[in-house]
Design a protein around this motif. Structure first.
Motif, PDB file in Angstrom:
ATOM      1  N   MET A 105       0.856  -1.280   0.120  1.00  0.00           N
ATOM      2  CA  MET A 105       0.121   0.063  -0.080  1.00  0.00           C
ATOM      3  C   MET A 105       0.883   1.281  -0.177  1.00  0.00           C
ATOM      4  O   MET A 105       0.649   2.286  -0.811  1.00  0.00           O
ATOM      5  N   GLY A 106       1.869   1.172   0.914  1.00  0.00           N
ATOM      6  CA  GLY A 106       2.640   2.450   0.905  1.00  0.00           C
ATOM      7  C   GLY A 106       3.250   2.817  -0.270  1.00  0.00           C
ATOM      8  O   GLY A 106       3.640   3.643  -0.912  1.00  0.00           O
ATOM      9  N   PHE A 107       3.940   1.704  -0.960  1.00  0.00           N
ATOM     10  CA  PHE A 107       4.482   1.767  -2.169  1.00  0.00           C
ATOM     11  C   PHE A 107       3.729   2.432  -3.377  1.00  0.00           C
ATOM     12  O   PHE A 107       4.174   2.953  -4.107  1.00  0.00           O
ATOM     13  N   SER A 108       2.598   1.765  -3.415  1.00  0.00           N
ATOM     14  CA  SER A 108       1.522   2.159  -4.271  1.00  0.00           C
ATOM     15  C   SER A 108       1.184   3.723  -4.470  1.00  0.00           C
ATOM     16  O   SER A 108       1.077   4.309  -5.394  1.00  0.00           O
ATOM     17  N   THR A 109       1.307   4.411  -3.231  1.00  0.00           N
ATOM     18  CA  THR A 109       1.185   5.704  -3.383  1.00  0.00           C
ATOM     19  C   THR A 109       2.027   6.583  -3.623  1.00  0.00           C
ATOM     20  O   THR A 109       2.109   7.533  -4.228  1.00  0.00           O
ATOM     21  N   LEU A 110       3.473   5.989  -3.547  1.00  0.00           N
ATOM     22  CA  LEU A 110       4.498   6.512  -4.279  1.00  0.00           C
ATOM     23  C   LEU A 110       4.548   6.364  -5.819  1.00  0.00           C
ATOM     24  O   LEU A 110       5.174   7.220  -6.521  1.00  0.00           O
ATOM     25  N   LEU A 111       4.114   5.300  -6.239  1.00  0.00           N
ATOM     26  CA  LEU A 111       3.838   4.982  -7.668  1.00  0.00           C
ATOM     27  C   LEU A 111       2.968   6.025  -8.229  1.00  0.00           C
ATOM     28  O   LEU A 111       3.212   6.781  -9.196  1.00  0.00           O
ATOM     29  N   GLY A 112       1.764   6.097  -7.733  1.00  0.00           N
ATOM     30  CA  GLY A 112       0.866   7.064  -8.090  1.00  0.00           C
ATOM     31  C   GLY A 112       1.300   8.648  -8.257  1.00  0.00           C
ATOM     32  O   GLY A 112       1.010   9.317  -8.871  1.00  0.00           O
ATOM     33  N   GLY A 113       2.264   9.001  -7.204  1.00  0.00           N
ATOM     34  CA  GLY A 113       2.691  10.249  -7.179  1.00  0.00           C
ATOM     35  C   GLY A 113       3.552  10.657  -8.173  1.00  0.00           C
ATOM     36  O   GLY A 113       3.735  11.984  -8.671  1.00  0.00           O
ATOM     37  N   THR A 114       4.003   9.897  -8.931  1.00  0.00           N
ATOM     38  CA  THR A 114       4.933  10.265 -10.164  1.00  0.00           C
ATOM     39  C   THR A 114       4.221  10.793 -11.309  1.00  0.00           C
ATOM     40  O   THR A 114       4.644  11.236 -12.262  1.00  0.00           O
ATOM     41  N   ALA A 115       2.771  10.594 -11.387  1.00  0.00           N
ATOM     42  CA  ALA A 115       1.947  10.625 -12.506  1.00  0.00           C
ATOM     43  C   ALA A 115       1.665  12.321 -13.118  1.00  0.00           C
ATOM     44  O   ALA A 115       1.332  12.306 -14.003  1.00  0.00           O
TER      45      ALA A 115
END
Length: 611
Positions: free
Chosen positions: A156-166
């Protein structure tokens, strides 16, 4: 192509100072704020004492402080405040409640939905409120469905980092890269300019987090899964002829080495005496003490008294009459940016007096400070710390309605304010104004922060706590280093060196190597520092190769966002690490492959779309 020499002594000094800064930024023992200020002061003093001129223009030392008014920093700070409004009002909590209901139907699909929603929301809102929202939801559903929390919290924590790059506003790193690139003459990036490669790579990363990452994580029960009380209240009766008979209360503390904390002193039922050090103890007096069963039995032995369970003072503690706490509950409290506990000790906050809860332990970056052997009340709390607490169910329920605290337990009582729809509307207006080009993000976010305060979604106290001195100083210092590198020719020198070391490699290989270098740096030092220092180097590399600079700038942006391999790489990593009681090796095991997956995907996508 031979490796060039530094263009001048000022450039050499700046490069050496940059190297020193990278070392200081990676040191845990020296606060990042201190390291940043040391580097900033060294730059300013050095260029004031030893002036530098290029093309007849002098680089003024005071120019290094212009970062405090930089548009990107203004946007970062304003978005922090606006995000705090979302957090304080519980505007995203309906999302959490919906996820919790769906989780009971299909945990596997629910995990995928959680990853996708976390990424989507983080594309527009700082990921700290998103993680703060999802942590209690995932811990609660994990305990209720017997799903190991350790297998879902890190993905879950990593998914928020992935989304932040968009998007350009997804992370402070994105804002800084875009701002520095614009200052160097590149066309400004709009909000969704690089969304396509980010989303495509993010979907690959999300598939990994859904299907593979949970299998790599340990099936470990977190402490909160054991809901049995750790601390018990008992009455220790003074025995006739014992070591306390006729002695002052202070003697009891001395005989226990100061370990015993007396909550009350009773002389007969309902007759409570004042807790004064010199009050004389008499046979039959009851000292009300709270501690672990082992410590209570130790006090009974040292003081030759008789131990009685609270509420059963006529029968001593025994196998048939054990210590019991029927109304006690175990919970965890997470310290996040903006929390009232950040930067102070539990004793300074008067935690027990104000909440009625006893702190049993503090979990911090792989270490656990236990109440029975450490003075947990004297430990200064940091972002990411997790407190294990015990207290009456009513006290914990009341605390969960206070948005100053993030309480993690088996229940789903999330705070929700009547201002929540208003806070959400303000945040949507901020995003739309920037996305449609009506206002720059620095202006729309500042206006949004003001509206949060004027409408009562946020108090000034909450707004100031939302700001991070660490982030502000690291951004200002990194901007100052970037300015010095550009003006002295240091960035051009590093670009030439990188190109020379690349030999006859293709542009796609050079871009891929630059992104991998940024990914390595961001997991050791600040991602913001990596982004600001890396951007002018990327522009220099592109210009020397006669290529458009945009893909190289994006290589820096994406590489600096790959903060997956270490817990200290990003603040939400620490929060997730302590809540899930992960080890450092767990981050390497799951985060390092994610870095390689994202690097491989973007190494193909960036040249495909931009070269």
């Amino acid at each position: 192509m031979p490796i060039p020499l530094p263009p001048n002594t000022h450039a050499l000094a700046v490069l050496l100072l940059t190297g020193l800064a990278l070392i200081l930024f990676s040191r845990d023992k020296l606060p990042l704020e201190t390291s940043s200020l040391v580097v900033l002061v060294c730059l300013a003093v050095g260029f004031e004492l030893f002036p530098f001129e290029a093309d007849g223009v002098r680089l003024r030392a005071v120019d290094f402080f212009l970062g405090f008014g930089n548009e990107a920093l203004v946007a970062v700070c304003a978005l922090m405040i606006a995000g705090q409004g979302i957090l304080r009002t519980g505007a995203l909590d309906p999302v959490g409640r919906s996820l919790a209901r769906f989780w009971r139907i299909s945990p596997s699909l629910s995990l995928l939905l959680t990853l996708l929603l976390g990424g989507l929301i983080s594309a527009f809102i700082n990921n700290v409120p998103v993680v703060v929202l999802l942590l209690p939801v995932l811990i609660s559903v994990s305990l209720k469905t017997n799903t190991p929390a350790t297998r879902v919290l890190m993905p879950m924590g990593f998914s928020t980092l992935l989304g932040g790059t968009a998007t350009t506003i997804g992370t402070s790193t994105n804002l800084l890269v875009v701002a520095v690139a614009a200052e160097m003459g590149l066309a400004p990036f709009s909000m969704f300019d690089f969304a396509v490669p980010a989303v495509l790579a993010g979907l690959i990363g999300t598939a990994y987090l859904w299907l593979i990452a949970p299998r790599l994580l340990p099936d470990r029960a977190i402490r909160i899964a054991d809901a049995s009380p750790r601390i018990f209240t008992a009455h220790l009766a003074v025995a006739e002829g014992g070591p306390l008979d006729g002695k002052p209360l202070l003697t009891a503390l001395d005989l226990t080495g100061g370990k015993m904390q007396i909550d009350a002193l009773e002389r007969g039922e309902g007759n409570e005496l004042m807790l004064l050090p010199d009050v004389t103890l008499l046979p039959g007096d009851h000292m009300v003490v709270s501690d672990t069963p082992e410590r209570l039995k130790e006090f009974e032995r040292l003081l030759s008294g008789t131990l009685y369970p609270a509420g059963s003072e006529d029968k001593p503690v025994s196998e048939d009459n054990p210590l019991a706490e029927t109304d006690q509950q175990i919970a965890e409290i997470a310290v996040f940016q903006g929390s009232m506990l950040h930067g102070i000790t539990l004793n300074d906050y008067h935690f027990f007096e104000r909440t009625g809860l006893v702190a049993l332990a503090i979990h911090r970056s792989g270490r656990r400070y236990e109440r029975i052997r450490d003075h947990v009340g004297d430990i200064r709390l940091r972002v990411g710390d997790i407190l294990l607490v015990q207290g009456p169910r009513r006290s914990i329920a009341e605390l969960k309605q206070n948005t100053d605290f993030l309480v993690l337990d088996s229940t789903m009582d999330l705070p929700y304010s009547r201002k929540a729809p208003l806070a959400l509307a303000i945040m949507l207006a901020v995003i739309l104004a920037a996305a449609l080009g009506l206002l720059p993000i620095a202006i729309s976010a500042t206006a949004g922060a003001l509206l949060m305060i004027l409408t009562g979604c946020l108090a000034w106290r909450d707004a100031t706590r939302a700001l991070s001195v660490q982030v502000i100083l690291i951004v200002v210092t990194s901007l100052a280093l970037g300015t010095a590198m550009i003006r002295t020719g240091g960035a051009q020198y590093l670009g030439s060196t990188f190109v020379a070391l690349s030999g006859n490699a293709s542009p796609a290989m050079v871009l891929s190597g630059l992104m991998l270098l940024m990914a390595g740096l961001t997991n050791v030092i600040s991602n913001n520092a990596t982004a600001v220092i890396g951007t002018p180097i990327a522009v220099s590399i592109a210009r020397q190769m006669g290529l458009p600079p945009e893909p190289f700038v994006l290589a820096v942006l994406f590489g600096a966002n790959m903060s997956y391999a270490t817990p200290m790489a990003y603040k939400t990593n620490l929060l997730v690490m302590n809540a899930g009681e992960y080890a450092f090796s767990d981050f390497l095991k799951v985060g390092a492959p994610l870095v390689l997956i994202m690097w491989g995907a973007l190494s193909f996508l960036l040249p495909f779309f931009y070269m």
